[in-house]
Design a protein around this motif. Sequence first.
Motif, mmCIF file in Angstrom:
data_model
loop_
_atom_site.group_PDB
_atom_site.id
_atom_site.type_symbol
_atom_site.label_atom_id
_atom_site.label_comp_id
_atom_site.label_asym_id
_atom_site.label_seq_id
_atom_site.Cartn_x
_atom_site.Cartn_y
_atom_site.Cartn_z
ATOM 1 N N UNK A 127 111.525 59.600 -2.131
ATOM 2 C CA UNK A 127 112.024 59.058 -3.394
ATOM 3 C C UNK A 127 112.426 57.596 -3.243
ATOM 4 N N UNK A 128 113.039 57.260 -2.109
ATOM 5 C CA UNK A 128 113.442 55.871 -1.873
ATOM 6 C C UNK A 128 112.225 54.961 -1.757
ATOM 7 N N UNK A 129 111.203 55.443 -1.025
ATOM 8 C CA UNK A 129 109.994 54.628 -0.895
ATOM 9 C C UNK A 129 109.323 54.430 -2.251
ATOM 10 N N UNK A 130 109.297 55.498 -3.047
ATOM 11 C CA UNK A 130 108.708 55.392 -4.377
ATOM 12 C C UNK A 130 109.486 54.414 -5.243
ATOM 13 N N UNK A 131 110.814 54.455 -5.142
ATOM 14 C CA UNK A 131 111.649 53.529 -5.914
ATOM 15 C C UNK A 131 111.432 52.085 -5.455
ATOM 16 N N UNK A 132 111.284 51.897 -4.140
ATOM 17 C CA UNK A 132 111.036 50.546 -3.633
ATOM 18 C C UNK A 132 109.732 49.986 -4.182
ATOM 19 N N UNK A 133 108.700 50.847 -4.243
ATOM 20 C CA UNK A 133 107.414 50.412 -4.791
ATOM 21 C C UNK A 133 107.563 50.055 -6.264
ATOM 22 N N UNK A 134 108.284 50.930 -7.026
ATOM 23 C CA UNK A 134 108.483 50.664 -8.457
ATOM 24 C C UNK A 134 109.273 49.383 -8.666
ATOM 25 N N UNK A 135 110.349 49.216 -7.862
ATOM 26 C CA UNK A 135 111.182 48.021 -8.011
ATOM 27 C C UNK A 135 110.404 46.759 -7.664
ATOM 28 N N UNK A 136 109.581 46.854 -6.623
ATOM 29 C CA UNK A 136 108.773 45.698 -6.236
ATOM 30 C C UNK A 136 107.787 45.342 -7.337
ATOM 31 N N UNK A 137 107.183 46.381 -7.926
ATOM 32 C CA UNK A 137 106.225 46.141 -9.009
ATOM 33 C C UNK A 137 106.935 45.561 -10.223
ATOM 34 N N UNK A 138 108.106 46.115 -10.530
ATOM 35 C CA UNK A 138 108.890 45.627 -11.660
ATOM 36 C C UNK A 138 109.301 44.174 -11.445
ATOM 37 N N UNK A 139 109.751 43.860 -10.209
ATOM 38 C CA UNK A 139 110.141 42.486 -9.900
ATOM 39 C C UNK A 139 108.958 41.545 -10.054
ATOM 40 N N UNK A 140 107.797 41.997 -9.596
ATOM 41 C CA UNK A 140 106.589 41.182 -9.715
ATOM 42 C C UNK A 140 106.255 40.912 -11.179
ATOM 43 N N UNK A 141 106.324 41.955 -12.008
ATOM 44 C CA UNK A 141 106.030 41.802 -13.442
ATOM 45 C C UNK A 141 107.038 40.856 -14.093
ATOM 46 N N UNK A 142 108.318 41.057 -13.777
ATOM 47 C CA UNK A 142 109.365 40.204 -14.368
ATOM 48 C C UNK A 142 109.203 38.759 -13.923
ATOM 49 N N UNK A 143 108.864 38.534 -12.646
ATOM 50 C CA UNK A 143 108.680 37.177 -12.148
ATOM 51 C C UNK A 143 107.512 36.488 -12.830
ATOM 52 N N UNK A 144 106.413 37.235 -13.029
ATOM 53 C CA UNK A 144 105.260 36.656 -13.711
ATOM 54 C C UNK A 144 105.612 36.263 -15.139
ATOM 55 N N UNK A 145 106.379 37.129 -15.814
ATOM 56 C CA UNK A 145 106.798 36.817 -17.186
ATOM 57 C C UNK A 145 107.701 35.580 -17.199
ATOM 58 N N UNK A 146 108.605 35.494 -16.237
ATOM 59 C CA UNK A 146 109.522 34.350 -16.127
ATOM 60 C C UNK A 146 108.738 33.065 -15.889
ATOM 61 N N UNK A 147 107.753 33.129 -14.985
ATOM 62 C CA UNK A 147 106.908 31.963 -14.713
ATOM 63 C C UNK A 147 106.174 31.512 -15.977
ATOM 64 N N UNK A 148 105.653 32.478 -16.716
ATOM 65 C CA UNK A 148 104.914 32.146 -17.931
ATOM 66 C C UNK A 148 105.828 31.492 -18.962
ATOM 67 N N UNK A 149 107.043 31.986 -19.098
ATOM 68 C CA UNK A 149 108.002 31.394 -20.025
ATOM 69 C C UNK A 149 108.262 29.937 -19.648
ATOM 70 N N UNK A 150 108.580 29.703 -18.365
ATOM 71 C CA UNK A 150 108.900 28.349 -17.927
ATOM 72 C C UNK A 150 107.699 27.420 -18.073
ATOM 73 N N UNK A 151 106.500 27.938 -17.769
ATOM 74 C CA UNK A 151 105.293 27.128 -17.920
ATOM 75 C C UNK A 151 105.131 26.696 -19.370
ATOM 76 N N UNK A 152 105.278 27.629 -20.313
ATOM 77 C CA UNK A 152 105.093 27.313 -21.723
ATOM 78 C C UNK A 152 106.191 26.385 -22.237
ATOM 79 N N UNK A 153 107.423 26.564 -21.755
ATOM 80 C CA UNK A 153 108.519 25.691 -22.176
ATOM 81 C C UNK A 153 108.293 24.270 -21.663
ATOM 82 N N UNK A 154 107.896 24.135 -20.409
ATOM 83 C CA UNK A 154 107.631 22.808 -19.851
ATOM 84 C C UNK A 154 106.516 22.087 -20.602
#
Length: 536
Positions: A127-154
Amino acid sequence: MLLKALLADDEPNILRNLKTVIPWEALQFEVVGLARNGMQALELVREHEPDLILSDIRMPGMDGIAFIEELRSFDGHSEVLMITGYQEFEYARSLLKLGVSDYIVKPIDYEELAETIGKLGERIRAKKRSKQVRDKRWTSVANLAYEKILHDVLQNYASVQPIYALAEEEADLEQFRYSVLLVDLDGYAQLSLGWDDKERKLWSFAVRNVLQEALSAWPIRYIVLQLREGEWCALVERGKDAPPPTTEECLRWGERLQQEVAVSVKLPVSVAVYPGHVQLGELAQVYKKLQRSMQLRKTQPKALLVCRETEHDTDPGESIWLLTEDLVMGLKQSDGAKTDKALLRLDRIIQSVPEESFERVRPILHFVALHLMREMREIRSIAGEAEERIWRKLELVRSIPDMFDVIGEIVRLALDAAAGRKTSETLMVAAEDYMLRRLGDDFGTQDIADALGISPSYFSLLFKQKHGETFLEHLTKLRMERAKSLLLHSDKNVAQIALAVGFAERRYFTKVFQKHTGELPSEYRDSRKGTAGGNE
């Protein structure tokens, strides 16, 4: 993976045996606490957050059932293994409804108990390994969205309230402040003439990786974005109450970036830094200010410049640079009238320049031509033989009138290329069709721009002009509309619908859906059952 165990029993001998007889180390557990009753156990749970709890049912003060009920009010992840006497067998079975994983009947068979603990340990680790994978994927998705926001704002494509891009409630972008570093690859336009698209992307990827790695030497939060070919922007993020970095700190970051790019990819870069605290809504203005500072003040390769809030350049170069922005925008919009007006104003400024300022204006006009060439390459307006011809002229031209003629030729070539392209309306219709047919796929501006045969930055500009919102905002709205339809007119569960509209993570989909509609997906479906004419 070492796990934590908590033992609770009111009988000292049993508690001692549980700690010493069970081969905890071999099972990869650490015993973090011993409790004689439920109240002590709750305190230890709050302190140590154990992965596994072994608890007797009958304990003084707070028995096992009361302990489990209280535990589940604040801890939903700990696995619980209950110990019970034979006469409480049915009593123990009832605990399974409260989230107890298993139970052991007294007298304790320690071999059986060790085997059960081992199995529970493997389940916890899975369960912990599965959560780590989900959290890593979630972090990746959130980071990509954050990058896109900053790119468009700049790039001034997006407002400062990107509602749908980040679904985390805690992510209030207005709480962040940024220091900005603009990195420009010296001589990039001519250097990259012989590169094809694949080589350009590889070099861009390599330089961005080096810049990211270089800043990792400091304990700072940062992000590196490529805004156009040969140019990157590094944003160092801090909370609004944190003190801004000193100019000396920013210069050290800039020097490190220059050194690492020179060593790793053997290319020279110039860096302009803006040390102050910049709010999200000010980023586009600061980015343009850094660009102007880079072009107007850079006199040699590997320049390291500081751009300050109080700087004001009153010489003709500043007026020419500001006018260049109008020229670029007119070309990107294929607006001949706007570009003609900008060229006329540029000519008047040049005619009014006093003779003592000629030496200052000539290199500025050269930078204007370079800037136009880079921007037109970015939107694929000038390429091939035409581009090479312009570069040969720029190498030979010396006088201000000749430089102005080259700028005029760049403008004419760009407008001619725009006339031969599909209209922006046609491109946006094709873009909408592309998006609707691929709502379940993972794609971004690069993919859709490639399909349309234009650059990502040009696509983003056209898209914002057409829809009044960014690509990411519009795509999210389309996906949410498709999700609402699937919730009402299909039997798919929420996880399946999330996948069908391009969300790998059910949690992320749920947050975005709630942000968009004000309801959870399940609430949206339940509140409309029987009214949608579907098959609910």
